[in-house]
Design an enzyme around this catalytic site. Structure first.
Site, short mmCIF file in Angstrom:
data_model
loop_
_atom_site.label_atom_id
_atom_site.label_comp_id
_atom_site.label_asym_id
_atom_site.label_seq_id
_atom_site.Cartn_x
_atom_site.Cartn_y
_atom_site.Cartn_z
N ALA A 141 14.34 69.53 81.66
CA ALA A 141 13.79 69.11 80.37
C ALA A 141 13.75 70.28 79.41
CB ALA A 141 12.38 68.56 80.57
N ARG A 174 30.93 40.64 37.45
CA ARG A 174 29.69 40.14 38.03
C ARG A 174 29.16 41.02 39.18
NH1 ARG A 174 32.39 34.19 38.34
NH2 ARG A 174 34.21 35.54 38.31
N GLY A 217 41.38 42.30 38.60
CA GLY A 217 40.25 41.88 37.76
C GLY A 217 39.16 42.95 37.64
N GLU A 263 39.12 24.56 34.77
CA GLU A 263 38.14 25.62 35.03
C GLU A 263 36.75 25.15 34.61
OE1 GLU A 263 38.75 28.55 36.72
OE2 GLU A 263 40.56 27.38 37.04
N LEU A 297 46.20 38.98 44.09
CA LEU A 297 45.68 39.33 42.77
C LEU A 297 44.42 40.17 42.91
CD1 LEU A 297 46.09 35.88 40.95
CD2 LEU A 297 47.76 37.73 41.24
N LYS A 316 26.91 67.65 71.93
CA LYS A 316 27.91 67.84 70.88
C LYS A 316 29.13 68.56 71.43
CE LYS A 316 29.57 70.81 68.12
NZ LYS A 316 29.61 72.23 67.76
N ASN A 331 39.42 24.28 43.67
CA ASN A 331 40.57 25.14 43.92
C ASN A 331 40.10 26.40 44.64
OD1 ASN A 331 42.77 26.89 43.65
ND2 ASN A 331 42.30 27.35 41.49
C1 UD1 Z 1 39.66 31.53 40.16
C2 UD1 Z 1 40.37 30.25 39.71
C3 UD1 Z 1 39.48 29.06 40.05
C4 UD1 Z 1 39.19 29.04 41.53
C5 UD1 Z 1 38.59 30.36 41.99
C6 UD1 Z 1 38.56 30.40 43.51
C7 UD1 Z 1 41.69 30.86 37.76
C8 UD1 Z 1 41.84 30.78 36.29
N1 UD1 Z 1 40.63 30.29 38.30
O1 UD1 Z 1 38.47 31.63 39.39
O2 UD1 Z 1 40.13 27.84 39.68
O3 UD1 Z 1 38.33 27.96 41.84
O4 UD1 Z 1 39.41 31.47 41.54
O5 UD1 Z 1 37.90 31.54 43.94
O6 UD1 Z 1 42.54 31.41 38.41
N2 UD1 Z 1 42.43 38.79 38.61
C9 UD1 Z 1 43.43 39.62 38.16
N3 UD1 Z 1 43.65 39.74 36.84
C10 UD1 Z 1 42.93 39.06 35.91
C11 UD1 Z 1 41.89 38.22 36.36
C12 UD1 Z 1 41.67 38.10 37.71
O7 UD1 Z 1 44.13 40.23 38.98
O8 UD1 Z 1 43.20 39.21 34.72
C13 UD1 Z 1 42.18 38.68 40.06
C14 UD1 Z 1 40.78 39.13 40.42
O9 UD1 Z 1 40.78 40.50 40.78
C15 UD1 Z 1 40.41 38.22 41.56
C16 UD1 Z 1 41.29 36.99 41.36
O10 UD1 Z 1 42.28 37.34 40.43
O11 UD1 Z 1 40.71 38.80 42.81
C17 UD1 Z 1 40.48 35.80 40.85
O12 UD1 Z 1 39.90 36.13 39.60
P1 UD1 Z 1 38.44 35.67 39.20
O13 UD1 Z 1 38.16 36.17 37.87
O14 UD1 Z 1 37.48 35.99 40.28
O15 UD1 Z 1 38.67 34.09 39.13
P2 UD1 Z 1 37.57 32.96 39.29
O16 UD1 Z 1 36.79 32.87 38.04
O17 UD1 Z 1 36.83 33.15 40.54
CA CA Z 2 36.66 34.80 42.02
#
Ligand code: UD1
Ligand code: CA
Length: 463
Positions: free
Chosen positions: A387, A13, A9, A161, A6, A358, A176
């Site tokens: 030198a 942050r 996102g 969460e 995944l 070079k 998790n």
């Molecule tokens: C997530 C988990 C949390 C866990 C944590 C571990 C969920 C709801 N929560 O939280 O339980 O403890 O990871 O690190 O899954 N992403 C997408 N599409 C989206 C949102 C996110 O592809 O719509 C991807 C992001 O790019 C990222 C990953 O999913 O690589 C995790 O997303 P992030 O928003 O960082 O989740 P956390 O709040 O860290």
């Molecule tokens: Ca994360």
């Protein structure tokens, strides 16, 4: 076994224009680590869900034999991201690993162990698990999903969460890690049954666990070997901490292969670098790209080596910079030397302080020990470059090359104007400007006459 990474996102942050998963750790994008770990977990059929700046991510990983799926709404949540990839597993009767693209520390070994765990539960308990969730106990679980389990068992009831957790749930320290294996048909069913969070409006992947257990499917926790594996990279500070951890892992790996590293916290070694035993690395050294360093070589403090091959027993003294070059056995480089652009330094040759080389070949036992520029030159063996010698390789429009035969002596502060050829055993007197080829065994002197005027010096100095 298939895998979904995944990476869609927004990475809010991070406060960055660049997608979070492309931020680099030791010279490689964060996503590269996740991908490498998944491959080391013996999974080859891999897809990545992209969304925010999808084109950028896809172009960097286009040669990795991956499938890409695009999540239209990168704020849809982690379950929405998995739904975007549903064609990848909708008709697949097997298990799917799902891993967050911001979890670069989950090791290949852990991924293999999770698969093994599913297998063992099936063989020894006769239970076909619907899911396994990688978890860890963290002293400070803030920000992570909390794992709620049935008392005294590994059965997970649900994952809550942080934003939705009660005070009691927040006190739970098992979190998790964002790495899961699900049985694909049950995952698909669960994904279409969950509802968006009332707090954020996102579809949480973690909610599939609650759905599954309520259905009577079994989901268990699997503890990460090291709690640090669970670290998700949400901020640039997390990135710095994770980079430090990966760096120390790489250094530790090489120390186990017989490399000495002094003050490892100051040393930077990228993942594609390879080292041999009895290499010794002093503080503040940076080894980048596909650099290879052979047995017994010493790399002095502050040196930077990129995409280069350093043969056995070379001494690279303090603060030397070597890029795209090859250094043969027993050569001595630096301190403060710079070697670049496909240069080759021969066996036992010496390139000393403030010498730049070079795109040049320097022969065996040839020495250029102080303050020189050697550009576009081929220098044979046993040559002495005095030198301050400069190879003038550029006429303002074009670059020209120089050839220096063996055993040539080039006196200090000489200027060699390329294109030029110095025959074997030629002798160039110090301070000469050489703009013609010099036949072998000849002496070349070009020097304005020195005038000596008695007492004139003192006069000029008198006020
Ligand atoms: C997530 C988990 C949390 C866990 C944590 C571990 C969920 C709801 N929560 O939280 O339980 O403890 O990871 O690190 O899954 N992403 C997408 N599409 C989206 C949102 C996110 O592809 O719509 C991807 C992001 O790019 C990222 C990953 O999913 O690589 C995790 O997303 P992030 O928003 O960082 O989740 P956390 O709040 O860290
Ligand atoms: Ca994360």
């Amino acid at each position: 076994m298939r895998a979904i990474i995944l990476a869609a996102g927004l990475g809010t942050r991070f406060k960055s224009d660049k997608p979070k998963v492309l931020h680099e750790i030791l010279g490689k994008p964060m996503l590269w680590y996740v991908l490498t770990n998944v491959k080391n977990g013996r999974i080859e059929d891999i897809c990545v869900v992209v969304g925010h700046k999808a084109e950028e991510v896809m172009s960097i990983f286009k040669d990795e034999n991956l499938k890409f799926f695009i999540q239209k709404n990168p704020k849809g949540g982690t379950a929405d991201a998995v739904i975007a990839a549903k064609d990848f597993f909708a008709s697949y009767d097997g298990y799917v690993l799902i891993i967050n693209g911001d979890s670069p520390l989950v090791s290949g070994e852990t991924i293999r162990n999770m698969q093994q765990f599913i297998h063992m539960v099936q063989v020894y308990e006769g239970i076909k698990l619907s899911g396994v969730v990688l978890t860890a106990y963290l002293p400070d679980p803030t920000g992570y999903g909390r794992v709620i389990k049935e008392e005294g068992s590994d059965r997970i009831l649900k994952i809550v969460e942080e934003k939705d957790a009660s005070i009691e749930e927040k006190a739970i320290k098992e979190i998790n890690a964002g790495t899961y294996i699900f049985y694909a048909p049950h995952l698909l069913e669960a994904l279409y049954s969950i509802k968006p969070s009332e707090v954020t409006g996102e579809l949480y992947l973690t909610d599939v666990v609650k759905y599954m257990t309520e259905k009577g499917y079994e989901v268990r926790s699997f503890m990460a070997k090291e709690p640090s594996e669970a670290m998700g990279v949400n901020t640039r500070w997390d990135l710095a901490l994770v980079e430090n951890l990966i760096k120390l892992k790489i250094v530790k790996f090489w120390t186990e292969k017989g490399v000495t590293v002094h003050f490892p916290e100051t040393v930077w070694i990228e993942p594609d670098v390879s080292l041999e035993k009895d290499v010794e690395i002093f503080p503040d050294v940076i080894l980048k790209g596909k650099t290879k360093v052979k047995k017994g070589t010493i790399i002095g403090k502050g040196s930077v080596i990129k995409d280069s091959v350093i043969e056995e027993n070379v001494q690279i003294r303090e603060y030397s910079i070597i890029e795209n070059s090859k250094i043969e056995k027993g050569a001595i480089i630096g301190p403060f030397a710079r070697i670049r652009n496909k240069s080759e330094i021969g066996e036992l040759a010496e390139i000393g302080n403030f010498v730049e080389v070079k795109k040049s070949k320097v022969g065996r036992n040839t020495k250029a020990k102080h303050l020189s520029y050697i550009g576009d030159a081929t220098i044979e063996e046993d040559v002495n470059v005095g030198a301050g010698v400069v190879f003038a390789n550029y006429d303002g429009k074009n670059k020209h090359s120089s050839y220096v035969g063996k055993n040539v002596f080039i006196g200090s502060n000489s200027l060699l104007i390329a294109p030029i050829k110095l025959g074997d055993f030629a002798y160039i007197a110090g301070g000469s400007v050489v703009n013609k080829d010099i036949p072998e065994e000849s002496l070349a002197v070009s020097r304005p006459e020195l005038k000596i005027i008695p007492r004139k010096g003192k006069k000029l100095l008198d006020k």
